[in-house]
Design an enzyme around this catalytic site. Structure first.
Site, PDB file in Angstrom:
ATOM      1  N   SER A 653       0.736  -1.249  -0.014  1.00 49.37           N
ATOM      2  CA  SER A 653      -0.080  -0.037  -0.055  1.00 49.37           C
ATOM      3  C   SER A 653       0.938   1.326   0.002  1.00 49.37           C
ATOM      4  O   SER A 653       0.490   2.273  -0.663  1.00 49.37           O
ATOM      5  CB  SER A 653      -1.016  -0.115   1.257  1.00 49.37           C
ATOM      6  OG  SER A 653      -1.947  -1.057   1.196  1.00 49.37           O
ATOM      7  N   LYS A 692     -10.243   1.701   4.065  1.00 44.59           N
ATOM      8  CA  LYS A 692      -9.145   2.793   4.177  1.00 44.59           C
ATOM      9  C   LYS A 692      -9.996   4.233   3.749  1.00 44.59           C
ATOM     10  O   LYS A 692      -9.343   5.148   4.224  1.00 44.59           O
ATOM     11  CB  LYS A 692      -8.215   2.684   2.929  1.00 44.59           C
ATOM     12  CG  LYS A 692      -7.412   1.371   3.077  1.00 44.59           C
ATOM     13  CD  LYS A 692      -6.424   1.112   2.065  1.00 44.59           C
ATOM     14  CE  LYS A 692      -5.822  -0.254   2.196  1.00 44.59           C
ATOM     15  NZ  LYS A 692      -4.708  -0.569   1.237  1.00 44.59           N
TER      16      LYS A 692
END
EC number: 3.4.21.-
Length: 1012
Positions: A653, A692
């Site tokens: 990520s 997220k």
């Protein structure tokens, strides 16, 4: 996330009181230094709706005194009638001499119904007009809505049960105190006389003059007839004075006298106060007759708002009679002075709240609060402590800049009450200089407020000597932003004067200026120790109560979220949450929590990335070292680092954020978080995007990544949106989605069936994934289980379902839920999803479609009742309503289609008329006149009964009428020769005949004949 809100707020009380008056008063932070006291005054009125169901409430939102507004009811003739003035609960002039209005808000709504009414009907329209009340000419709905073109100053068709809120926003600053018209000591005067002191500050003067050589000529005016000389529109709520002169000339008749009167007229056309200029003033022929006058009217005489005036004269001949012809010519001037009438807010702007179609007899409630700065009279000052206001030019400048951009910031003067309540959290962010502007960011106002804060705060640093080091350090930014306006010739900042010029400055160019990172906290200026390290600003004390927390500038940093899981085993997540990280250039392990220090991973070019787990090589080629640090909060231009014990991160990520930082090296603050996986220089999507995205929104930011992404809103989103009212679909695209000049080995793609990019890739995990793929291909049930897991992950409810499984180990509750779950195509699902199908949200109808559907429903219902004229087109013309009782009665009586919007009151209130039959009248007359078998009633009695039936519109006689008919019948029986003969009455004293005695069976009775 660490919550420091209780310890880090720096509130501007003045703007908080302006936007939320119910929080209480606050001193105006200007340079008017008068000892005063702060006071909140409430206003509560229950206004009764008139017969027409419509009315008008006029508010004076900026009036500095007890007057709040006035209420008018609409009459059937179309004109308004004054009802009452709306005042504060306490009459301020009784106890106070001077005042300044700080803030005011008023709410208009209705929640009560009169007897016999079972539905709360009616709408409210409101508009703030930037002018005086006398300048309005059209008070209809369209007229009110067209009074201003500013969408933030008008609202329409708000349900009367919801209500509207009127917010007072200042139109000017640096205002002096206003005298309230309070009673003053009058030594030596009669106690019955009342002496008051009215404001003479900022008078509004109306001068009525005629053109040169203009004269009003009266030729042969009959004696005693009123003649209007002057008329003019004026506005007055406070004391006024009128002066001028009239010159009568060309008087040709002797013994002429004149009466001159001035009328001050209210909004509804009635006379508020009348002033006699001259009475029985004699006019002389052959000369100019001067009539000077100078009159005053105290505030106590003005019982309703004045909107016009007129001057009338009446001439008559002494000793003559009414109607005698009189000839004269007059000229002159007139001036009306309204004391304090030109004070900003006293007479303009005005806010008009019109309600219509409310049930007659309903109660409309007006409630609100007015906050004042008050100077008490000498008697009250003996027992009331007064204080100076706090001179705070920074707060004043900030308030001016915010309100100067109020149209762009969504700050209105009239609100639907529910919307105003929802905006209170946003107003708290505006009033708090240290708030991260998360809600403002969701509305799109964050950049404007951030720019205003930058320009408002540096001006303060030039005002105090302790701020000299910071002023010099920040000189470039201040000079760029304010230029020559930063300081006057005396060296004092122009912001200190509080004048409107302090609100100037190049706000739109503010974002181009370099932010030096200095912060002002409660007028205490702190220079951080070693603030510049490797080009990164590290300030240990940005907020009060956060001096021990490290903060860095967002300039030169990129942000990305990482999903953190706690595992029972390698494949079963127990808890799922997300944390925001920042990529900072250089080796900055001192900014990391102790749990991350000493852990790094090398890139393909040999550089280090601190904060990663040492697992192989990071598939990126970088030109320098980087540090990944966890963060707790994001402010305007700074980020607060976290000291939570977070382990080193794994996964891909952060690869996109590191690559973006290395290639573009941004020099402006990044206000977006990034996520995405690199695969051969292409950016691909990663999983757990819902989690997220929620993390980014909690920090008031948007999440950017490859491609558009639509969020399936589930129960987690419903709870999250309730706490944080942001748009859950804030998925942005990065300005550069493709990095073609990265090496082909810059990224790699993980093919995990669990779609968990943050799991550490191990040989055991890869073997488990391959085995799981093989099992899914061989076993459809296992494939369905994987699909269920992917569905849980995409909707962000993995943690919720895991916790639910712990509380339901045998799945009894889940089985019951599935057994009773709504079925596709059921009535409830069709009502929720329409024809779009189960699980697919249908598009809601447009307002026009909803109205047409409503018209069709009403028409169909009327058709089932036999009312065939109420077609959908007719219902639409009738205001989207079915036929009224008057329209139905008109149709029943005439069989003609009624006109839409015509109530036909004559048919509603008309008496029901039906004729009784001759048989019914004869039967009633016979029953009343006598019992069956007696003589028939005479025709006169039958006619009398018929008249009673006609009077009652076909109904039977009532008790009183029945008594009268019985008496009439008795009288007619006594004088009627054809009545039946009466029965003979027995004689009461006649002896009865003796019965014969019993002589025996064989003995005959001897009669008189036998004796002869």
């Amino acid at each position: 996330m660490t919550n420091l809100m209780d310890h880090t707020q720096q509130i501007v009380p003045f703007i908080r009181s302006l936007l939320m008056p119910t929080t209480g008063p606050a001193s105006i932070p200007d340079d008017t230094l008068e000892k005063h006291t702060l006071r909140s005054e409430t206003s509560t009125y229950n206004l009764t709706v008139g017969d027409t169901g419509s009315g008008l409430i006029v508010f004076f939102p900026g009036f500095p005194g007890s007057v709040v507004g006035a209420h008018y009811t609409l009459q059937s003739s179309g004109s308004y009638q004054f009802d009452q003035m709306l005042l504060t609960a306490q009459n301020l002039p009784v106890s106070y001499n001077y005042c300044r209005l700080v803030s005011r808000s008023l709410t208009v709504r209705s929640s009560t119904l009169p007897g016999g009414v079972y539905a709360l009907n009616g709408t409210i329209n409101a508009v703030t007009f930037q002018g005086s009340l006398s300048e309005l000419t059209d008070y209809s709905y369209n007229g009110l809505m067209s009074a201003t073109a500013n969408i933030n100053d008008k609202i329409g068709n708000v349900l009367v049960g919801e209500g509207v809120t009127v917010l007072s926003l200042p139109t000017s600053y640096d205002l002096s105190y206003v005298r309230l018209g309070d009673p003053i000591p009058a030594a030596g005067l009669d106690p019955k006389l009342m002496a008051t002191c009215d404001s003479s500050d900022r008078p509004r003067v109306y001068t009525v003059t005629a053109a040169d050589e203009y004269q009003f000529s009266s030729q042969l005016i009959p004696s005693g007839v009123k003649t209007t000389l002057f008329t003019a529109n004026i506005d007055a709520l406070t004391s006024l004075s009128v002066g001028g002169e009239l010159i009568f000339s060309q008087v040709t008749i002797h013994s002429i006298e004149v009466d001159v009167t001035i009328y001050f007229i209210g909004f509804d056309g009635t006379e508020v106060t009348v002033k006699a200029v001259a009475t029985d003033f004699g006019l002389t022929t052959g000369t100019n007759n001067l009539v000077p006058f100078n009159l005053g009217g105290p505030t106590s005489e003005i019982t309703q708002p004045i909107t016009s005036m007129k001057l009338e004269v009446v001439t008559y001949k002494r000793g003559g009679t009414a109607g005698d012809p009189i000839s004269w010519t007059v000229s002159g001037t007139l001036a009306v002075t309204v004391h304090g009438g030109n004070y900003p807010g006293a007479l303009r702007p005005v806010t008009l709240v019109a309600y219509e179609r409310v049930a007659a007899g309903s109660v409309v409630t007006v409630a609100g609060v007015s906050n004042f700065e008050l100077i008490p009279n000498p008697e009250l000052a003996k027992n009331l402590v007064t204080e100076y206001g706090r001179f705070d030019p920074g707060a004043m400048n900030y308030t001016k800049l915010i309100l100067s951009e109020r149209d762009r910031l969504g700050i209105k003067t009239v609100w639907p009450t529910r919307e105003y309540t929802d905006f209170r959290e946003y107003f708290m962010e505006v009033a708090d200089l240290n708030s991260p502007l998360k809600i403002a960011g969701a509305f799109g106002f964050k950049d404007i407020i951030r720019a205003i804060r930058k320009i408002a705060v540096p001006v303060v640093s030039t005002l105090f000597p302790p701020a000299a080091p910071l002023a010099h350090a920040n000189r470039e930014g201040v000079d760029y932003l304010l230029g020559d306006e930063a300081q006057a010739a005396s060296g004092t900042a122009r912001g200190a004067s509080g004048k409107a010029r302090a609100a100037s400055g190049r706000i739109r160019q503010l974002t181009l200026a370099a932010d030096k990172g200095y912060e002002v906290v409660a007028n205490m200026f702190q220079v951080p120790q070693n603030p510049i390290v490797d080009g990164i600003l590290a300030s240990p004390g940005i907020l009060r109560g956060a001096h021990n927390l490290d903060c860095v500038s967002k300039e030169g940093a990129t942000l990305f979220p990482v999903v953190i899981t706690t595992l029972e085993d390698e494949l079963t997540p127990k808890a799922l949450n997300s944390k925001m990280f920042a990529v900072i250039e250089g080796a900055r392990e001192d900014l990391q929590p102790p749990s991350q220090r000493g852990s790094f991973i090398r890139t393909l070019s040999g550089h280090r990335v601190y904060g990663y787990a040492p697992d192989g090589v990071l598939p990126l080629e970088t030109g320098r070292d980087y540090t990944v640090v966890p963060i707790d909060d994001v402010w305007d231009d700074s980020i607060m680092l976290s000291q939570d014990p977070i382990p080193p991160i794994v996964g891909n990520s952060g690869n996109l954020a590191i690559a973006y930082m290395d290639v573009f090296r941004p020099k402006v603050p990044i206000h977006v978080a990034m996520t995405g996986a690199l695969n051969a220089s292409e950016i691909e999507s990663v999983s757990f995007r819902s989690t997220k995205l929620a993390t980014a929104h909690r920090l008031g930011m948007k999440l950017a990544g490859p491609g558009d992404y639509d969020i399936n809103t589930g129960p987690n989103w419903a709870t999250f949106i309730k706490r944080f009212p942001h748009n859950p679909r804030g998925w942005d695209r990065l300005p550069y989605l493709n990095l073609p000049y990265l090496p082909p080995t810059a990224g790699r793609q993980f093919h995990l069936a669990l779609a968990a990019s943050e799991f550490k890739e191990t040989p055991e995990l890869e073997d488990a994934v391959r085995a799981m793929d093989a099992a899914a291909n061989a076993d459809p049930l296992f494939r369905s289980a994987l699909q269920v897991f992917m569905w849980l992950e995409e909707n962000g409810i993995v943690t919720d379902m895991a916790n639910f499984a712990l509380s339901d180990p045998n799945a009894h509750r889940m089985k019951n839920f599935l057994a009773n779950a709504p079925q596709a195509g059921s009535k409830s699902q069709r009502a929720k999803y329409g024809t779009a199908g189960y699980g697919v949200e249908a598009r809601g109808p447009t307002p026009e479609e909803a109205q047409r559907a409503k018209d069709a429903r009403i028409s169909k219902k009327m058709e089932t009742m036999g009312i065939y004229f109420a077609t959908p087109e007719w219902v639409a013309l009738n205001g989207h309503r079915g036929p009224s009782p008057g329209q139905l009665k008109y149709w029943q009586n005439t069989r003609e289609i009624p006109e839409p919007n015509e109530d036909y009151p004559d048919y509603v209130h008309a008496e029901k008329s039906r004729l009784a039959s001759e048989e019914q009248i004869l039967r009633a007359a016979t029953s009343i006149y006598g019992a069956p078998g007696q003589a028939e009633p005479p025709q006169a009695f039958i006619d009398e009964v018929a008249r009673v039936y006609e009077t009652n519109h076909g109904r039977v006689p009532n008790q009183e009428q029945m008594k009268d008919l019985l008496l009439t019948a008795m009288e007619m029986k006594h004088r009627n020769p054809r009545r039946a003969p009466p029965k003979p009455k027995p004689k009461p004293n006649a002896p009865s005949q003796r019965p014969p005695g019993r002589l025996g069976r064989w003995i005959r009775t001897v009669s008189d004949e036998d004796l002869e």
